[in-house]
Motif scaffolding. Structure first.
Motif, mmCIF file in Angstrom:
data_model
loop_
_atom_site.group_PDB
_atom_site.id
_atom_site.type_symbol
_atom_site.label_atom_id
_atom_site.label_comp_id
_atom_site.label_asym_id
_atom_site.label_seq_id
_atom_site.Cartn_x
_atom_site.Cartn_y
_atom_site.Cartn_z
ATOM 1 N N PHE A 456 23.504 128.779 32.082
ATOM 2 C CA PHE A 456 24.607 128.255 31.661
ATOM 3 C C PHE A 456 24.018 127.458 30.592
ATOM 4 O O PHE A 456 24.712 127.063 29.520
ATOM 5 N N ALA A 457 22.802 126.480 30.928
ATOM 6 C CA ALA A 457 22.413 125.568 30.051
ATOM 7 C C ALA A 457 21.663 126.241 28.474
ATOM 8 O O ALA A 457 21.866 125.574 27.554
ATOM 9 N N ALA A 458 21.779 127.632 28.773
ATOM 10 C CA ALA A 458 21.273 128.043 27.519
ATOM 11 C C ALA A 458 22.507 128.276 26.496
ATOM 12 O O ALA A 458 22.033 128.357 25.146
ATOM 13 N N PHE A 459 23.521 128.312 26.854
ATOM 14 C CA PHE A 459 25.058 128.035 26.043
ATOM 15 C C PHE A 459 25.361 126.688 25.632
ATOM 16 O O PHE A 459 25.509 126.190 24.644
ATOM 17 N N LYS A 460 25.093 125.935 26.788
ATOM 18 C CA LYS A 460 25.394 124.370 26.693
ATOM 19 C C LYS A 460 24.268 123.685 27.085
ATOM 20 O O LYS A 460 24.361 123.309 28.155
ATOM 21 N N PRO A 461 23.492 123.149 26.177
ATOM 22 C CA PRO A 461 22.182 122.310 26.542
ATOM 23 C C PRO A 461 22.270 121.101 27.147
ATOM 24 O O PRO A 461 21.529 120.628 27.906
ATOM 25 N N SER A 462 23.622 120.505 27.042
ATOM 26 C CA SER A 462 24.012 119.150 27.632
ATOM 27 C C SER A 462 24.196 119.252 29.196
ATOM 28 O O SER A 462 24.038 118.314 29.823
ATOM 29 N N ALA A 463 24.477 120.473 29.635
ATOM 30 C CA ALA A 463 24.668 120.845 30.950
ATOM 31 C C ALA A 463 23.333 120.323 31.880
ATOM 32 O O ALA A 463 22.304 120.724 31.425
ATOM 33 N N SER A 464 23.529 119.712 33.122
ATOM 34 C CA SER A 464 22.578 119.539 33.983
ATOM 35 C C SER A 464 21.947 120.731 34.628
ATOM 36 O O SER A 464 22.941 121.690 35.056
ATOM 37 N N VAL A 465 20.684 120.765 34.847
ATOM 38 C CA VAL A 465 20.037 121.855 35.568
ATOM 39 C C VAL A 465 19.450 121.180 36.862
ATOM 40 O O VAL A 465 18.151 120.630 36.700
ATOM 41 N N ALA A 466 19.967 121.264 37.943
ATOM 42 C CA ALA A 466 19.154 120.505 39.216
ATOM 43 C C ALA A 466 18.300 121.572 39.691
ATOM 44 O O ALA A 466 17.267 121.218 40.171
ATOM 45 N N ALA A 467 18.480 122.959 39.624
ATOM 46 C CA ALA A 467 17.431 123.855 40.012
ATOM 47 C C ALA A 467 17.840 125.137 39.239
ATOM 48 O O ALA A 467 18.834 125.339 38.844
ATOM 49 N N GLN A 468 16.779 125.854 38.969
ATOM 50 C CA GLN A 468 16.809 127.020 38.121
ATOM 51 C C GLN A 468 17.819 127.959 38.638
ATOM 52 O O GLN A 468 18.585 128.640 37.707
ATOM 53 N N ASN A 469 17.932 128.288 39.984
ATOM 54 C CA ASN A 469 18.691 129.541 40.254
ATOM 55 C C ASN A 469 20.099 129.052 41.344
ATOM 56 O O ASN A 469 20.682 129.794 41.895
ATOM 57 N N ILE A 470 20.394 127.878 41.029
ATOM 58 C CA ILE A 470 21.719 127.231 41.721
ATOM 59 C C ILE A 470 22.711 127.737 40.893
ATOM 60 O O ILE A 470 22.572 127.756 39.568
ATOM 61 N N PRO A 471 23.929 128.056 41.525
ATOM 62 C CA PRO A 471 25.005 128.497 40.563
ATOM 63 C C PRO A 471 25.488 127.364 40.021
ATOM 64 O O PRO A 471 25.828 126.250 40.336
ATOM 65 N N VAL A 472 26.099 127.329 38.555
ATOM 66 C CA VAL A 472 26.713 126.530 37.811
ATOM 67 C C VAL A 472 28.103 126.273 38.514
ATOM 68 O O VAL A 472 28.918 127.262 38.913
ATOM 69 N N THR A 473 28.477 125.172 38.682
ATOM 70 C CA THR A 473 29.663 124.634 39.229
ATOM 71 C C THR A 473 30.254 123.453 38.298
ATOM 72 O O THR A 473 29.697 123.183 37.165
ATOM 73 N N ASN A 474 31.419 122.782 38.605
ATOM 74 C CA ASN A 474 32.079 121.919 37.875
ATOM 75 C C ASN A 474 32.173 122.397 36.333
ATOM 76 O O ASN A 474 32.281 121.593 35.306
ATOM 77 N N VAL A 475 32.656 123.591 36.218
ATOM 78 C CA VAL A 475 32.709 124.348 34.771
ATOM 79 C C VAL A 475 34.162 124.870 34.835
ATOM 80 O O VAL A 475 34.726 125.350 35.727
ATOM 81 N N SER A 476 35.023 124.285 33.678
ATOM 82 C CA SER A 476 36.383 124.522 33.680
ATOM 83 C C SER A 476 36.595 126.340 33.405
ATOM 84 O O SER A 476 35.433 127.066 32.869
#
Length: 664
Positions: A456-476
């Motif tokens: 997801f960060a490849a699309f939105k660089p400002s998104a936090s990345v806690a770990a590489q393979n954790i599913p993205v959440t808090n996304v509308s």
């Protein structure tokens, strides 16, 4: 006194006066010179080398000065003097004020001699030597050299060498003509076989073997004998040659073949080797050769030829066109196009030249079929084609799996009809889980795993990345849809979603770009895909959760959530890396647990009409909220763990992520 005597007395008086005045001038000159030498500083002049000191001539050429007995006396400053002697270069110099009164030594430079030697031949290409050292390569010699005695040698290449001794003095020019003596060397010529006619410079010299003499220079030799090829050689004879000997092995005169072909552009071979037509081809006399000419679309020809020595055989190949029968049929019928030109509709029988033809079968709504057909007169060619619709062709050619631009593994699915929702009597059923008859017949791809924070960060660089393979959440839902369009653009696919600024404006159902799975597709994957029958849970109908099924509210959630599943341990108290659990029967990971997932559909509470069947439903184009499917790491009730469970929202949550899909 006579007049004659008076004239004699007057003449004697004139002589006395002339003598008196001359004596007076001499006396005055001696006195002035003596006074001059007494009062003016003298500058002694010495001329070198010593051998010319006595004979050298000194002269004042500028200034009021005079030279008396080798001494310069000057009434003016900087007089200029000239010194000359035979065989030496003239010296002119100014005697400066600093040099006055001191002896000046003038060293004259000897003049070189000049030796000019001319040969009496037109162009002997001579090399000249002086005392054994090469000095020139030319017809004549023009040499400027120090005076002395020299041995001049000339090597005229095509004449005998000459040598002469020459004395040359200073400034002397010595000119001579050197006579070139003719050079002749013994000549011997042999041939195999013998008795061949020999010409030298166009004049018959006899037959081989030949013994003669040859003068220096270049000579053209021609050897002729019936039945043999003429031999020629340009032979050079120089004064370095003691004798000239040649032995020629004559070659049998070749035979020739000329070949004319119609049509052009084929392959012509002589004993299997390619040759050019319309050229004179040399062959061995009296030997058999196989000549073959072939060209696609024509009947080839082959001929045998044997040519006598010294003769030429002309061959002509005129090929006939080869025609073959071609029968084309198809199901359903289609327009037949041959080499870009329509020729009819299947079934069709054609007579075509025996060359490759590009044959196409065209029918609207069906995938074009193309085949290279090469007819033959020896056999009929038949092509019976089964045409596929464009959709069927796409399905048959589709890749079963692929990896997209952000590293997601995509899996192809061929969906079927099923019943979504849950009946009222089912334990845990909620009123919004309407039972619907659904038909899914559009092939689609679904990502094996949920979208990760890194992807997801490849699309939105400002998104936090806690770990590489954790599913993205808090996304509308809107951000998830925008991610899908962004990824479509990266891969050159047609975007599925429409946006007006930052607002959702609908979708294009025919687009092949990435999108969120529909609610029906999601539930079909969780309950029917890869299974013999539709099931209540991803693992089957038994409410007991098998070990390792997914990440839900297990024993570690006791006291942290309102509900949890007792006696179940998934080893994760929160989010788990995607793919931590084995794929279910659909081949996908984490449809059960980890995060709930956004789907494409707007949330609706409108029940279906009785008997209504939904085909490839994507949900409405407007609404207040969107559907959320699946359980997550905080789910602990039987209701939430069922795939038919429906939730709704639009804003991001800590337990909601998404996976993507796209139509084939």
């Amino acid at each position: 006194m006579s007049e004659f005597n008076q004239e004699l007395k007057r003449a004697a008086a004139r002589q006395h006066r002339i003598f008196f005045f001359s004596l007076l001038v001499i006396i005055l000159l001696v006195v002035s010179v003596g006074g001059f030498t007494l009062f003016v500083k003298g500058t002694p002049i010495r001329v070198a080398p010593a051998e010319i000191e006595a004979t050298a001539e000194l002269e004042v050429i500028n200034g009021m000065a005079m030279i008396v007995d080798g001494t310069l006396f000057s009434l003016s400053r900087n007089p200029k003097i000239k010194t000359a002697a035979q065989g030496f270069a003239v010296d002119e110099r100014v005697i400066t004020a600093e040099q006055e009164g001191t002896q000046q030594i003038i060293e004259l430079v000897p003049l070189p001699g000049q030796i000019i030697l001319t040969t009496d031949k037109e162009n002997p290409a001579a090399e000249w030597f002086v005392d054994g050292k090469p000095v020139s390569l030319s017809k004549d010699l023009d040499l400027t050299i120090e005076a002395g005695r020299y041995t001049i040698s000339v090597d005229p290449k095509y004449y005998l060498k000459e040598s002469l001794d020459i004395d040359v003095g200073r400034g002397e020019v010595v000119q001579q003509i050197v006579a070139m003596r003719e050079l002749t060397v013994p000549l011997k010529i042999e041939t195999i076989p013998g008795d061949a006619l020999i010409e030298v410079d166009g004049i018959s010299a006899g037959k081989s073997p030949l013994i003669s003499e040859l003068s220096g220079g270049k000579h053209q030799f021609v050897i002729r004998k019936d039945g043999y090829a003429t031999t020629e050689e340009l032979l050079e004879v120089t004064n370095k040659d003691e004798t000239v000997s040649r032995k020629y092995r004559l070659k049998i005169e070749p035979a020739y073949v000329t070949i004319d072909i119609t049509p052009k552009g084929g392959q012509l071979t002589l004993n299997g080797k390619p040759v050019k037509h319309n050229t004179k081809i040399s062959v061995a006399p009296s030997r058999s050769y196989d000549v073959k000419y072939v060209k696609p679309g024509f009947f080839g020809q082959e001929k045998s030829v044997k040519v006598a020595s010294g003769t030429t055989e002309a061959l002509v190949f005129a090929l006939k066109t080869e025609i073959g029968n071609v029968t084309i049929s198809s199901t359903p019928s289609a327009v037949v196009i041959v080499n870009g030109q329509p020729v009819g509709e299947t079934p069709v029988n054609l007579r075509l030249q025996a060359i490759p033809h590009r044959v196409q079968l065209v029918r609207e709504g069906y995938r074009l079929q193309e085949k290279k057909v090469t007819p033959s007169a020896a056999r009929d060619v038949r092509w019976n084609a089964d045409l596929l619709t464009i959709e069927a062709a796409k399905k048959s050619e589709a890749k079963k799996t692929y990896v997209n631009a952000v590293g997601m593994q995509m899996k192809l699915f061929k969906p079927t009809a099923f019943v979504m929702g849950a009946p009222r009597h089912e334990t845990g059923q909620r009123a919004n889980e309407f039972v619907k008859q659904v038909t899914l017949d559009r092939y689609f791809y679904a990502s094996r795993r949920e979208v990760t924070q890194r992807q997801f960060a490849a699309f939105k660089p400002s998104a936090s990345v806690a770990a590489q393979n954790i599913p993205v959440t808090n996304v509308s839902w809107l951000e998830a849809a925008q991610f899908c369009n962004w990824l479509s653009v990266q891969e050159g696919l047609k975007p599925f979603y429409k946006f007006s600024g930052n607002r959702f404006a609908g979708y294009t159902a025919s687009a092949n770009g990435y999108r969120l799975l529909s609610e029906a597709e999601w539930e079909w994957l969780a309950r029917k895909a890869g299974r013999q029958v539709e099931t209540r849970f991803p693992w089957g109908n038994d409410p007991v959760i098998p070990t390792g099924s997914g990440n839900i509210a297990d024993e570690s959630a006791r006291g942290k959530t309102r509900f949890y599943v007792p006696d179940y341990d998934d080893s994760f108290a929160g989010l788990a890396p995607v793919g931590s659990f084995d794929a279910d029967q659909s081949g996908l990971n984490d449809l059960f647990g980890n995060v709930s997932e956004w789907v494409n559909d707007y949330y609706s509470l409108t029940p279906p009409a009785k008997g209504e069947t939904f085909k490839n439903p994507l949900g409405g184009l407007s609404g207040d909220k969107h559907v959320i499917k699946g359980s997550n790491w905080q789910s602990g009730t039987l209701t939430e763990l069922r795939p038919s469970y429906r939730d709704a929202g639009d804003e991001g949550r800590k337990n909601v992520g998404f996976r993507i899909g796209r139509y084939l």
